[in-house]
Design a protein around this motif. Structure first.
Motif, PDB file in Angstrom:
ATOM      1  N   CYS A   8       0.858  -1.201   0.000  1.00  0.00           N
ATOM      2  CA  CYS A   8       0.000   0.000   0.000  1.00  0.00           C
ATOM      3  C   CYS A   8       0.889   1.243   0.000  1.00  0.00           C
ATOM      4  N   HIS A   9       0.564   2.173  -0.869  1.00  0.00           N
ATOM      5  CA  HIS A   9       1.366   3.381  -0.998  1.00  0.00           C
ATOM      6  C   HIS A   9       1.331   4.235   0.271  1.00  0.00           C
ATOM      7  N   GLN A  13       1.642  -1.604   4.022  1.00  0.00           N
ATOM      8  CA  GLN A  13       1.380  -3.024   4.272  1.00  0.00           C
ATOM      9  C   GLN A  13       1.254  -3.767   2.947  1.00  0.00           C
ATOM     10  N   SER A  14       1.549  -5.022   3.016  1.00  0.00           N
ATOM     11  CA  SER A  14       1.532  -5.841   1.807  1.00  0.00           C
ATOM     12  C   SER A  14       0.121  -5.933   1.247  1.00  0.00           C
ATOM     13  N   LEU A  15       0.031  -5.903  -0.065  1.00  0.00           N
ATOM     14  CA  LEU A  15      -1.255  -6.022  -0.752  1.00  0.00           C
ATOM     15  C   LEU A  15      -1.471  -7.416  -1.315  1.00  0.00           C
ATOM     16  N   CYS A  16      -0.574  -8.294  -1.021  1.00  0.00           N
ATOM     17  CA  CYS A  16      -0.678  -9.650  -1.556  1.00  0.00           C
ATOM     18  C   CYS A  16      -1.967 -10.306  -1.082  1.00  0.00           C
ATOM     19  N   GLY A  17      -2.759 -10.751  -2.050  1.00  0.00           N
ATOM     20  CA  GLY A  17      -4.018 -11.415  -1.720  1.00  0.00           C
ATOM     21  C   GLY A  17      -5.106 -10.479  -1.239  1.00  0.00           C
ATOM     22  N   ARG A  18      -4.891  -9.184  -1.280  1.00  0.00           N
ATOM     23  CA  ARG A  18      -5.870  -8.215  -0.778  1.00  0.00           C
ATOM     24  C   ARG A  18      -6.395  -7.349  -1.931  1.00  0.00           C
ATOM     25  N   TYR A  20      -7.309  -3.819  -3.562  1.00  0.00           N
ATOM     26  CA  TYR A  20      -6.717  -2.484  -3.452  1.00  0.00           C
ATOM     27  C   TYR A  20      -7.294  -1.602  -4.563  1.00  0.00           C
ATOM     28  N   ALA A  21      -7.028  -0.303  -4.467  1.00  0.00           N
ATOM     29  CA  ALA A  21      -7.492   0.666  -5.472  1.00  0.00           C
ATOM     30  C   ALA A  21      -6.303   1.470  -5.956  1.00  0.00           C
ATOM     31  N   LEU A  22      -6.382   1.886  -7.215  1.00  0.00           N
ATOM     32  CA  LEU A  22      -5.309   2.680  -7.813  1.00  0.00           C
ATOM     33  C   LEU A  22      -5.717   4.139  -7.871  1.00  0.00           C
ATOM     34  N   ARG A  23      -4.765   5.009  -7.604  1.00  0.00           N
ATOM     35  CA  ARG A  23      -4.967   6.453  -7.758  1.00  0.00           C
ATOM     36  C   ARG A  23      -3.647   7.053  -8.205  1.00  0.00           C
ATOM     37  N   LYS A  24      -3.645   7.652  -9.388  1.00  0.00           N
ATOM     38  CA  LYS A  24      -2.428   8.220  -9.968  1.00  0.00           C
ATOM     39  C   LYS A  24      -1.298   7.202  -9.966  1.00  0.00           C
ATOM     40  N   TYR A  28      -3.431   1.530  -3.209  1.00  0.00           N
ATOM     41  CA  TYR A  28      -3.780   1.724  -1.804  1.00  0.00           C
ATOM     42  C   TYR A  28      -4.662   0.562  -1.361  1.00  0.00           C
ATOM     43  N   CYS A  29      -4.434   0.118  -0.111  1.00  0.00           N
ATOM     44  CA  CYS A  29      -5.381  -0.845   0.430  1.00  0.00           C
ATOM     45  C   CYS A  29      -6.724  -0.151   0.579  1.00  0.00           C
ATOM     46  N   ILE A  30      -7.801  -0.907   0.603  1.00  0.00           N
ATOM     47  CA  ILE A  30      -9.138  -0.325   0.632  1.00  0.00           C
ATOM     48  C   ILE A  30      -9.346   0.596   1.842  1.00  0.00           C
TER      49      ILE A  30
END
Length: 279
Positions: A8-9, A13-18, A20-24, A28-30
């Protein structure tokens, strides 16, 4: 949602298996995305989460479930609506509260439909037509008579008077003289063309003349004062042989006593009372 992004930017924290959303181009994690970027709902004031639909109108945002009529609470999602004083209303509630009534049919002019305005009243476009030919008036010139609107050609056919002088249509105002209609600007002296509205005038052969022109052109001259004898002067005038006098001018040439209704004597161009004429 998964991709090559690993952390997560924001919280790292790791986003593996989670999800997330993109912005620019940043992931980011939810929870971080919602806390950082989610718009607050105008109705419930809660964030509009990433997995919820964000309905926007003029810079304001709502959840699907909160996007409702402020009066009847019916959902406005994918339905027409109107705004009044920052409140959203369904078309029915808006019409009941705020919409104009058509001057012609007295029915509500619904939001979004074209409304015609004329002399402080509103019409449906389909109701704003010539009373005679039923053609739409739109922004065409029109004339109103007895609360009904007419296009110019129909009004002229049905109602308009034609000026006795120029023969053109009188669309407003005008003067009636000798049972004939005139444009105000056409009602002038037939001799000198001086405007006669509000002025004294004399008629001759169905045309009006100012006092000066009538006197110069037609009036007989008083044998005593030499001025024209007109209907605007004394109500009485005296005629004898080929001469005429104003009533107030028909006096003895010597003693000036009035000879109206009296016997008199003539001597050349003068008239005398019996006493002066016999002396």
């Amino acid at each position: 949602m998964t991709s090559n992004h690993t952390d997560c930017h924001y919280c790292l924290q790791s986003l593996c298996g989670r999800k997330y959303a993109l912005r620019k181009e940043n992931a980011y994690c939810i929870p971080c995305y919602d806390s950082l970027f989610a718009n607050p709902c105008e109705e419930c004031k809660q964030p509009i989460e990433c997995d919820s639909r964000d309905l926007a109108y003029k810079g304001r945002h709502w959840h699907d479930r909160c996007f409702r009529c402020a009066k009847c609470s019916r959902s406005l999602v994918e339905k027409p609506f109107a705004a009044k004083d920052e409140l959203l209303l369904c078309t029915e509630c808006y019409s009941d509260e705020y919409s104009s009534k058509c001057f012609h049919c007295q029915k509500t002019i619904m939001p979004g439909s074209r409304k015609m305005e004329f002399k402080g009243s509103s019409w449906h476009e389909s109701c704003f037509v010539c009373q005679y030919c039923r053609q739409p008036l739109g922004t065409k010139p029109l004339i109103t008579k007895d609360k009904e609107n007419y296009c110019l050609p129909c009004f002229e056919k049905q109602f308009a008077h034609h000026c006795y002088s120029c023969k053109k249509v009188i669309t407003s105002g005008g003067v009636t003289y000798d049972d004939q209609p005139w444009h105000t600007e056409c009602f002038v002296c037939a001799g000198c063309e001086t405007p006669l509205v509000g002025q004294r005038f004399i008629s001759k052969d169905e045309y009006p003349y100012c006092v000066d022109c009538f006197g110069k052109l037609y009036a007989k001259k008083c044998a005593s004062c030499k001025t024209p004898i007109t209907a605007l002067g004394s109500a009485k005038f005296i005629s004898f042989e080929e001469r005429q006098w104003h009533g107030e001018c028909f006096n003895c040439a010597k003693c000036s006593v009035s000879l109206v209704g009296q016997g008199f004597l003539t001597q050349q161009d003068d008239v005398f009372c019996h006493e002066c004429g016999s002396a």
